[in-house]
Design a protein around this motif. Structure first.
Motif, short mmCIF file in Angstrom:
data_model
loop_
_atom_site.label_atom_id
_atom_site.label_comp_id
_atom_site.label_asym_id
_atom_site.label_seq_id
_atom_site.Cartn_x
_atom_site.Cartn_y
_atom_site.Cartn_z
N VAL A 76 -25.66 -27.12 -42.25
CA VAL A 76 -25.47 -25.67 -42.16
C VAL A 76 -25.42 -25.12 -43.58
O VAL A 76 -24.71 -25.66 -44.43
CB VAL A 76 -24.17 -25.33 -41.41
N MET A 77 -26.17 -24.05 -43.84
CA MET A 77 -26.16 -23.40 -45.15
C MET A 77 -25.61 -21.98 -45.03
O MET A 77 -26.15 -21.16 -44.28
CB MET A 77 -27.56 -23.34 -45.76
N ALA A 106 -30.53 -25.38 -54.26
CA ALA A 106 -30.01 -26.25 -53.20
C ALA A 106 -31.14 -26.73 -52.28
O ALA A 106 -31.20 -27.91 -51.92
CB ALA A 106 -28.95 -25.52 -52.39
N HIS A 107 -32.03 -25.82 -51.94
CA HIS A 107 -33.17 -26.21 -51.09
C HIS A 107 -34.05 -27.24 -51.78
O HIS A 107 -34.59 -28.15 -51.13
CB HIS A 107 -34.00 -24.97 -50.72
N LYS A 108 -34.19 -27.12 -53.09
CA LYS A 108 -35.02 -28.06 -53.84
C LYS A 108 -34.50 -29.49 -53.65
O LYS A 108 -35.28 -30.45 -53.57
CB LYS A 108 -35.02 -27.67 -55.32
N ILE A 109 -33.18 -29.63 -53.57
CA ILE A 109 -32.57 -30.95 -53.41
C ILE A 109 -32.50 -31.38 -51.95
O ILE A 109 -32.74 -32.56 -51.62
CB ILE A 109 -31.16 -30.95 -54.02
N LEU A 110 -32.18 -30.44 -51.07
CA LEU A 110 -31.90 -30.79 -49.68
C LEU A 110 -33.14 -30.90 -48.79
O LEU A 110 -33.18 -31.74 -47.88
CB LEU A 110 -30.95 -29.75 -49.06
N ASP A 111 -34.14 -30.06 -49.05
CA ASP A 111 -35.30 -30.02 -48.17
C ASP A 111 -36.00 -31.38 -48.11
O ASP A 111 -36.29 -31.99 -49.14
CB ASP A 111 -36.30 -28.96 -48.63
N GLY A 112 -36.25 -31.84 -46.89
CA GLY A 112 -36.92 -33.12 -46.68
C GLY A 112 -35.96 -34.29 -46.58
O GLY A 112 -36.30 -35.32 -46.01
N LYS A 113 -34.78 -34.11 -47.11
CA LYS A 113 -33.77 -35.19 -47.05
C LYS A 113 -32.81 -34.99 -45.89
O LYS A 113 -32.24 -35.95 -45.36
CB LYS A 113 -33.01 -35.27 -48.37
N VAL A 114 -32.57 -33.71 -45.53
CA VAL A 114 -31.77 -33.37 -44.36
C VAL A 114 -32.46 -32.21 -43.64
O VAL A 114 -33.43 -31.63 -44.16
CB VAL A 114 -30.33 -32.94 -44.76
N LYS A 115 -31.96 -31.86 -42.49
CA LYS A 115 -32.53 -30.76 -41.72
C LYS A 115 -31.62 -29.54 -41.85
O LYS A 115 -30.45 -29.59 -41.46
CB LYS A 115 -32.66 -31.16 -40.25
N ILE A 116 -32.15 -28.45 -42.40
CA ILE A 116 -31.37 -27.21 -42.48
C ILE A 116 -31.45 -26.56 -41.09
O ILE A 116 -32.41 -25.87 -40.76
CB ILE A 116 -31.90 -26.26 -43.56
N ALA A 117 -30.42 -26.80 -40.30
CA ALA A 117 -30.46 -26.41 -38.89
C ALA A 117 -29.95 -24.99 -38.66
O ALA A 117 -30.26 -24.39 -37.62
CB ALA A 117 -29.63 -27.40 -38.07
N TYR A 118 -29.18 -24.48 -39.59
CA TYR A 118 -28.62 -23.12 -39.44
C TYR A 118 -28.40 -22.58 -40.85
O TYR A 118 -27.76 -23.23 -41.67
CB TYR A 118 -27.29 -23.16 -38.68
N GLU A 119 -28.92 -21.39 -41.14
CA GLU A 119 -28.81 -20.81 -42.48
C GLU A 119 -28.59 -19.31 -42.38
O GLU A 119 -29.40 -18.59 -41.78
CB GLU A 119 -30.04 -21.12 -43.32
N GLN A 120 -27.49 -18.84 -42.97
CA GLN A 120 -27.15 -17.42 -42.94
C GLN A 120 -26.46 -17.03 -44.24
O GLN A 120 -26.00 -17.89 -45.01
CB GLN A 120 -26.20 -17.12 -41.77
N ALA A 152 -18.17 -15.69 -43.64
CA ALA A 152 -18.57 -17.09 -43.65
C ALA A 152 -17.96 -17.84 -42.47
O ALA A 152 -18.61 -18.69 -41.85
CB ALA A 152 -18.16 -17.75 -44.97
N ALA A 153 -16.70 -17.55 -42.16
CA ALA A 153 -16.04 -18.19 -41.01
C ALA A 153 -16.73 -17.84 -39.71
O ALA A 153 -16.94 -18.70 -38.83
CB ALA A 153 -14.57 -17.77 -40.95
N GLN A 154 -17.14 -16.58 -39.59
CA GLN A 154 -17.86 -16.14 -38.38
C GLN A 154 -19.20 -16.87 -38.26
O GLN A 154 -19.59 -17.31 -37.17
CB GLN A 154 -18.07 -14.63 -38.42
N LYS A 155 -19.91 -16.98 -39.37
CA LYS A 155 -21.21 -17.66 -39.35
C LYS A 155 -21.04 -19.13 -39.02
O LYS A 155 -21.84 -19.72 -38.27
CB LYS A 155 -21.90 -17.51 -40.71
N MET A 156 -20.00 -19.75 -39.56
CA MET A 156 -19.75 -21.16 -39.28
C MET A 156 -19.43 -21.37 -37.80
O MET A 156 -19.92 -22.32 -37.18
CB MET A 156 -18.61 -21.68 -40.16
N SER A 157 -18.63 -20.49 -37.25
CA SER A 157 -18.30 -20.58 -35.82
C SER A 157 -19.55 -20.45 -34.97
O SER A 157 -19.73 -21.16 -33.97
CB SER A 157 -17.28 -19.50 -35.44
N ALA A 158 -20.45 -19.53 -35.38
CA ALA A 158 -21.71 -19.37 -34.65
C ALA A 158 -22.57 -20.63 -34.73
O ALA A 158 -23.21 -21.03 -33.75
CB ALA A 158 -22.48 -18.17 -35.20
#
Length: 367
Positions: A177-178, A195-209, A218-224
């Motif tokens: 989650v980002m 961050a995307h330069k490092i993370l992309d391809g190594k993990v799946k960005i499943a939720y980004e807000q 941020a708490a609301q987005k994390m709960s979602a």
């Protein structure tokens, strides 16, 4: 001497005395009356405006402002600093720029709440002969210089800290989650890009807000994200700063999970979460070098000196314009090196290792 002659002499003496007194009064008024042309010029040559973006993040009032003011006073003892904080309101900051223009400051240090929206205000200041130094965030418009950190590199440090904490769980199918910063802040885009330069391809960005730099958002987005992905399916969380990480950590705790979580700014609460194990890493940006470089450039501009020895590189605005810049390095902080911020004098041991965190400090070797 007849009466007529005496009246002429007395009248002449009175006029002469009035002229003398008026001249003396005007000379004194030039030192006091900033409304006079001479007074405004004097004020413009000795006053530096300082506009910071918000006070929800502790750094601005606790570190940036006092450090900048102290360095300006060291470099220019008879200079004054005129300060205002936008409290997160771009319209308020635009009005503050107008106020600085009206007051006739010589140089304006500006940390833009909305780097694009403030462009016309920057132009208005420059049109009045005021030099603008972009601080921490690169404002659009004709700024003279920019001082910040290598913000894309900070995003890379954050991404790498998250991967390191995930260890063998960092696979291309692992859900991350980002929660990014405010889109109005150009730094947020650079953190995200790094961050995307490092993370992309190594993990799946499943939720980004965007969390808008607010812990509640941020708490609301994390709960979602937890609702959407399922709490068992979140392998890591990228938070662009410690303030938002606080809200995210609360949401994660409420869901009964504790995946690796990043942050930024080395806030006391963030460092305490790292020691307690509810946050994995933060980014320490030493505020004093940033503040000192900014103050030095501002004073140089005020005094008409060359500042290029300080601004030793360039940065590019979204318009493509290159601006003389000073870009500083940052440090990734985990439980293994929390001592760095204490050794640098950012905080004392007592500020971090309160009674609640004393055992965690001892376990981390902070004695």
């Amino acid at each position: 001497m007849n009466a007529m002659t005496r009246r002429i002499v007395i009248g002449t003496a009175a006029v002469s005395m009035a002229v003398t007194l008026a001249a003396c009064g005007k000379a004194g008024d030039d030192k006091k009356d900033s409304g006079s042309t001479a007074g405004a010029s004097k004020s413009a040559n000795k006053t530096i405006g300082l506009l910071l973006p918000e006070n929800a993040t502790t750094r601005y009032e606790k570190f940036d402002r006092p450090l900048i003011e102290a360095k300006i006073k060291e470099l220019c003892p008879d200079c004054t600093v005129d300060y205002a904080n936008a409290a997160g309101d771009p319209a308020k900051q635009a009005q503050q720029v107008n106020t600085m223009i009206t007051k006739g400051v010589g140089v304006l240090i500006l940390d833009a709440q909305d780097s694009t929206g403030i462009k016309s205000s920057v132009q208005a200041a420059v049109d009045k002969g005021i030099k603008v130094v972009a601080y921490d965030r690169l404002a659009e418009g004709p700024v003279s210089a920019y001082v910040s950190y290598d913000n894309e590199k900070i995003g890379e440090l954050q991404g790498q800290a998250l991967l390191d904490a995930m260890g063998p769980k960092a696979t291309p199918s692992a859900n991350v989650v980002m929660i990014n910063g405010d889109p109005a802040d150009p730094n947020a885009a650079m953190f995200k890009e790094g961050a995307h330069k490092i993370l992309d391809g190594k993990v799946k960005i499943a939720y980004e807000q965007s969390g808008l730099w607010k812990d509640t958002v941020a708490a609301q987005k994390m709960s979602a994200a937890i609702t959407q992905l399922g709490k068992a399916n979140i392998a890591g969380v990228y938070s662009a700063n410690d303030g938002m990480a606080g809200g995210i950590a609360t949401a994660l705790k409420g869901a009964g999970i504790n995946p690796p979580l990043t942050g930024q700014d080395a806030e006391v609460a963030g460092l305490q979460r790292i020691l307690a194990g509810t946050q994995t890493a933060t980014i320490y940006k030493a505020y004093k070098p940033e503040a000192d470089a900014t103050a030095e450039i501002a004073v140089d501009l005020l005094q008409g000196k060359d500042f290029k020895s300080v601004a030793d590189t360039t940065a590019k605005q979204t318009s493509g314009t290159e601006v003389p810049a000073k870009l500083l390095p940052a440090t990734s902080i985990t439980k293994a090196n929390v001592n760095v911020v204490i050794q640098d004098g950012l905080y004392t041991k007592d500020q971090i290792c309160t009674a609640q965190f004393a055992a965690a400090c001892a376990a981390a070797g902070i004695n």
